[in-house]
Design an enzyme around this catalytic site. Structure first.
Site, PDB file in Angstrom:
ATOM      1  N   ASN A  87       0.837  -1.198   0.000  1.00 57.40           N
ATOM      2  CA  ASN A  87       0.000   0.000   0.000  1.00 57.40           C
ATOM      3  C   ASN A  87       0.875   1.252   0.000  1.00 57.40           C
ATOM      4  O   ASN A  87       1.905   1.285   0.675  1.00 57.40           O
ATOM      5  CB  ASN A  87      -0.903  -0.001   1.233  1.00 57.40           C
ATOM      6  CG  ASN A  87      -1.827  -1.199   1.273  1.00 57.40           C
ATOM      7  OD1 ASN A  87      -2.300  -1.659   0.236  1.00 57.40           O
ATOM      8  ND2 ASN A  87      -2.082  -1.718   2.463  1.00 57.40           N
ATOM      9  N   GLY A  93      -4.041   3.157   1.388  1.00 56.92           N
ATOM     10  CA  GLY A  93      -4.321   2.539   2.678  1.00 56.92           C
ATOM     11  C   GLY A  93      -3.092   2.293   3.527  1.00 56.92           C
ATOM     12  O   GLY A  93      -3.127   1.469   4.441  1.00 56.92           O
ATOM     13  N   HIS A 100       6.379  -2.032   3.206  1.00 58.12           N
ATOM     14  CA  HIS A 100       6.166  -3.421   3.623  1.00 58.12           C
ATOM     15  C   HIS A 100       5.289  -4.108   2.602  1.00 58.12           C
ATOM     16  O   HIS A 100       4.319  -3.545   2.107  1.00 58.12           O
ATOM     17  CB  HIS A 100       5.540  -3.491   5.015  1.00 58.12           C
ATOM     18  CG  HIS A 100       4.380  -2.564   5.224  1.00 58.12           C
ATOM     19  ND1 HIS A 100       4.547  -1.220   5.467  1.00 58.12           N
ATOM     20  CD2 HIS A 100       3.047  -2.783   5.190  1.00 58.12           C
ATOM     21  CE1 HIS A 100       3.375  -0.648   5.592  1.00 58.12           C
ATOM     22  NE2 HIS A 100       2.438  -1.569   5.422  1.00 58.12           N
TER      23      HIS A 100
HETATM   24  P1  5GP Z   1      -0.488  -0.762   6.050  1.00 58.05           P
HETATM   25  O1  5GP Z   1      -1.838  -0.363   6.570  1.00 58.05           O
HETATM   26  O2  5GP Z   1       0.543   0.330   6.300  1.00 58.05           O
HETATM   27  O3  5GP Z   1      -0.483  -1.248   4.652  1.00 58.05           O
HETATM   28  O4  5GP Z   1      -0.054  -2.029   6.898  1.00 58.05           O
HETATM   29  C1  5GP Z   1       0.495  -1.925   8.169  1.00 58.05           C
HETATM   30  C2  5GP Z   1       0.353  -3.291   8.799  1.00 58.05           C
HETATM   31  O5  5GP Z   1       1.191  -3.354   9.935  1.00 58.05           O
HETATM   32  C3  5GP Z   1      -1.067  -3.582   9.288  1.00 58.05           C
HETATM   33  O6  5GP Z   1      -1.572  -4.753   8.673  1.00 58.05           O
HETATM   34  C4  5GP Z   1      -0.896  -3.751  10.801  1.00 58.05           C
HETATM   35  O7  5GP Z   1      -1.737  -4.750  11.342  1.00 58.05           O
HETATM   36  C5  5GP Z   1       0.564  -4.079  10.926  1.00 58.05           C
HETATM   37  N1  5GP Z   1       1.158  -3.645  12.175  1.00 58.05           N
HETATM   38  C6  5GP Z   1       1.029  -2.416  12.744  1.00 58.05           C
HETATM   39  N2  5GP Z   1       1.718  -2.359  13.886  1.00 58.05           N
HETATM   40  C7  5GP Z   1       2.307  -3.580  14.048  1.00 58.05           C
HETATM   41  C8  5GP Z   1       3.159  -4.137  15.066  1.00 58.05           C
HETATM   42  O8  5GP Z   1       3.518  -3.492  16.047  1.00 58.05           O
HETATM   43  N3  5GP Z   1       3.551  -5.413  14.886  1.00 58.05           N
HETATM   44  C9  5GP Z   1       3.179  -6.159  13.805  1.00 58.05           C
HETATM   45  N4  5GP Z   1       3.622  -7.418  13.739  1.00 58.05           N
HETATM   46  N5  5GP Z   1       2.380  -5.676  12.832  1.00 58.05           N
HETATM   47  C10 5GP Z   1       1.955  -4.394  12.958  1.00 58.05           C
END
Ligand code: 5GP
Ligand code: ZN
Length: 114
Positions: A87, A93, A100
């Site tokens: 994303n 999003g 990542h």
């Molecule tokens: P985005 O919304 O930026 O595409 O994805 C971020 C992802 O990171 C989300 O799916 C969320 O659940 C995950 N995430 C956020 N904080 C943490 C954390 O402290 N540990 C882990 N393992 N995942 C995290």
């Protein structure tokens, strides 16, 4: 970056369920899984968004994809299939500003995504 959540996971300041790690990437389970299998592949290098990629990052992105498919195989979703998503910024999003790759599997994915 000192205040980046995923840099902290990279250097061990914040714990995560790590599936694989080497000099270039870390692979760990998403804390809020959206599928029976949901893990993230991050580079060790802090890159804020896909928009910030530089030509020097070409090999690193390739290593992230190889780490993704290796972990998918290890977790038994290679044959059934999986979804990869990166994303970017608000409309994409993105909520954590260190790039990542999401890898989701273990259920049927829908298209188009929401
Ligand atoms: P985005 O919304 O930026 O595409 O994805 C971020 C992802 O990171 C989300 O799916 C969320 O659940 C995950 N995430 C956020 N904080 C943490 C954390 O402290 N540990 C882990 N393992 N995942 C995290
Ligand atoms: Zn970072």
């Amino acid at each position: 970056m000192s205040d980046c959540l995923f840099c902290k996971i990279n250097n061990g300041d914040i714990s995560a369920d790590i599936l694989y790690q080497d000099d270039d990437v870390t692979v760990f389970k998403d804390v809020s899984p959206q599928a029976p299998v949901h893990f993230l592949v991050i580079p060790k290098k802090h890159i804020t968004t896909l928009n910030d990629l530089e030509s020097d990052d070409e090999a690193l992105i390739g290593k992230m994809m190889i780490a993704a498919k290796n972990a998918a195989a290890d977790l038994g979703i290679a044959e059934s299939g999986f979804r990869t998503t990166m994303n970017c910024n608000s409309d994409g999003g993105q909520s954590v500003y260190h790039i990542h790759l999401h890898v989701l599997g273990g259920r049927q994915m829908n298209w188009p995504p929401g």
